[in-house]
Design an enzyme around this catalytic site. Sequence first.
Site, PDB file in Angstrom:
ATOM      1  CG  ASP A   1      -2.030   0.983   1.147  1.00 54.12           C
ATOM      2  OD1 ASP A   1      -2.287   1.511   0.037  1.00 54.12           O
ATOM      3  OD2 ASP A   1      -2.664   1.253   2.181  1.00 54.12           O
TER       4      ASP A   1
ATOM      5  CG  ASN B   1      -7.743  -2.270  -6.015  1.00 52.40           C
ATOM      6  OD1 ASN B   1      -6.796  -3.052  -5.922  1.00 52.40           O
ATOM      7  ND2 ASN B   1      -7.994  -1.373  -5.070  1.00 52.40           N
TER       8      ASN B   1
END
Length: 245
Positions: A17, A65
């Site tokens: 991330d 996503n």
Amino acid sequence: MSAGPKHDPQHVAIIMDGNGRWAKARGLPREVGHQRGVEALRRTVEACRSRDLSHLTVFSFSTENWKRPATEVSSLFALLRLYVRQDLKKLHSEGVRIRVIGTRAGLPDDVLSLIEESETLTAQNSRFQLNIAFNYGGQDEILTACKTLARSCERGELTSDDITLEHFEQALWFGDIPDPELLIRTSGEFRISNFMLWQIAYSELVFMDCLWPDFGEDQLDEALKTYRSRDRRFGGLATESAASR
Ligand code: FPP
């Protein structure tokens, strides 16, 4: 006093991330952050291989996503294509087995072909396994396993009372892969974000401030050091009880 785990982890899983924030801090497009993320992935694969780990699993694209702008989604697909095209031969020559874990539904045909090519070419490699979680969601994986077992029951191959933990685990996409002993998340967020929900039941969780494009050998070593300082009891009393798989 805690003795810490006897062994280094065999399987490390990473939530990579912070690519977007890395790019934003430099006034660059988010895509550049993802590109630098691929370089961090290359460094990390090397570092894991040279430390004798057997598996690395990385979260590259989640089922959630798809909510991102179409341009970003296509840039993540483009990066998977590029990574496979540029690195497949080298990874294969180094004895790396590649698995892509997640649902194939919704993936473009050329991406499906590349996934198939990488998995087939490297299927017999056994020195190291790189699992790329792509179009992956932990809840999706568990639901899919439930449906697989329900179908077995409908066909009369199993009854609901017969279902064991082993049946369930075998029905999961990660079914034949050992659970990660260590899960790392970069970028200072304290969330699991629907990643390997079943498999991390007893994983040691290490959250690091470093943004993913800055991750490399030193950060991996820092996480391994933290792991070694943990007392793993698996619900029991002794360090590294027999529950360790
Ligand atoms: C999280 O950063 C990262 C991702 C959603 C994608 C991770 C992808 C890569 C590292 C490259 C792709 C690699 C392959 C093999 C396809 P973020 O965008 O959520 O960062 P932010 O939270 O700072 O915005």
